[in-house]
Design a protein around this motif. Structure first.
Motif, short mmCIF file in Angstrom:
data_model
loop_
_atom_site.label_atom_id
_atom_site.label_comp_id
_atom_site.label_asym_id
_atom_site.label_seq_id
_atom_site.Cartn_x
_atom_site.Cartn_y
_atom_site.Cartn_z
N ALA A 118 2.04 5.00 0.72
CA ALA A 118 1.89 5.86 1.90
C ALA A 118 0.79 6.87 1.62
O ALA A 118 0.63 7.31 0.48
CB ALA A 118 3.22 6.58 2.15
N PRO A 119 -0.01 7.23 2.64
CA PRO A 119 -1.09 8.19 2.40
C PRO A 119 -0.51 9.49 1.83
O PRO A 119 0.53 9.96 2.28
CB PRO A 119 -1.69 8.42 3.79
CG PRO A 119 -1.07 7.43 4.70
CD PRO A 119 0.11 6.83 4.03
N ASP A 120 -1.21 10.03 0.83
CA ASP A 120 -0.74 11.26 0.19
C ASP A 120 -1.93 12.22 0.18
O ASP A 120 -2.80 12.15 -0.70
CB ASP A 120 -0.27 10.93 -1.24
CG ASP A 120 0.24 12.15 -1.99
OD1 ASP A 120 -0.15 13.29 -1.63
OD2 ASP A 120 1.01 11.97 -2.94
N PRO A 121 -2.04 13.08 1.18
CA PRO A 121 -3.23 13.93 1.31
C PRO A 121 -3.41 14.88 0.13
O PRO A 121 -4.54 15.25 -0.20
CB PRO A 121 -3.00 14.70 2.61
CG PRO A 121 -1.61 14.44 3.03
CD PRO A 121 -1.07 13.29 2.26
N ARG A 137 -8.04 13.90 -5.96
CA ARG A 137 -8.93 12.81 -6.39
C ARG A 137 -10.37 13.03 -5.91
O ARG A 137 -11.31 12.65 -6.60
CB ARG A 137 -8.39 11.46 -5.90
CG ARG A 137 -7.18 11.04 -6.72
CD ARG A 137 -6.63 9.70 -6.27
NE ARG A 137 -5.56 9.26 -7.15
CZ ARG A 137 -4.78 8.21 -6.92
NH1 ARG A 137 -4.95 7.52 -5.81
NH2 ARG A 137 -3.86 7.87 -7.77
N LYS A 138 -10.51 13.65 -4.76
CA LYS A 138 -11.85 13.95 -4.26
C LYS A 138 -12.55 14.89 -5.25
O LYS A 138 -13.72 14.72 -5.60
CB LYS A 138 -11.74 14.61 -2.88
CG LYS A 138 -12.93 14.40 -1.98
CD LYS A 138 -12.59 14.93 -0.58
CE LYS A 138 -13.80 15.13 0.27
NZ LYS A 138 -14.64 13.99 0.49
N ALA A 156 -4.94 12.75 -2.56
CA ALA A 156 -6.31 12.40 -2.13
C ALA A 156 -7.25 13.59 -2.33
O ALA A 156 -8.40 13.41 -2.76
CB ALA A 156 -6.30 11.97 -0.67
N ALA A 200 0.85 -1.19 0.00
CA ALA A 200 0.00 0.00 0.00
C ALA A 200 0.89 1.25 0.00
O ALA A 200 1.88 1.32 0.70
CB ALA A 200 -0.90 -0.02 1.22
#
Ligand SMILES: O=C(O)C(=O)C[C@]1(C(=O)O)C=C[C@@H](O)C=C1
Length: 109
Positions: A17-20, A26-27, A23, A15
């Motif tokens: 790493a979270p990428d704000p 993409r929202k 994200a 997975a």
């Protein structure tokens, strides 16, 4: 030496790493895609009525003159909006061709 056949599919990639930032983008993309689907649904709802009207009055499914004016108008709007006019023409052509198929079906053609 030959390997025996793999019995399990390879494990999925780890997975990310979270990428704000991604994200957030993409929202927004998801909202825009949803709006596009709703707008297309409304367009097809109204062209369905046009198809029924054309069938009832024995009008031809396609109107090439109207299409040429739509394409010219949308190409100009695309340039103004900094969107590729070739893409805008291909997109509206794709939509109109589908509408024409629906109109033909409504006339049993
Ligand atoms: O305006 C019409 O006569 C329609 O049937 C609608 C529409 C369109 O989808 O915009 C579809 C087919 C015609 O050739 C032109 C335009």
């Amino acid at each position: 030496m030959t390997q025996p056949p793999a019995r399990f599919s390879p494990s999925p990639p780890p997975a990310a790493a979270p990428d704000p930032v991604l994200a957030g983008y993409r929202k927004s993309i998801d909202n825009i895609d949803a709006a596009l689907i709703h707008m297309l649904a409304e367009r097809f709802r109204i062209t369905q009525a046009v198809g029924a009207h054309k069938a009832a009055h024995n009008l031809p499914p396609s109107d090439p003159g109207r299409e040429a004016r739509q394409i010219e108008r949308l190409r100009a709007l695309a340039v103004e909006a900094e969107l590729d006019p070739e893409f805008s023409e291909k997109f509206i052509r794709f939509v109109i061709d589908e509408v024409i198929r629906h109109h033909q079906r409504a006339q049993g053609k």
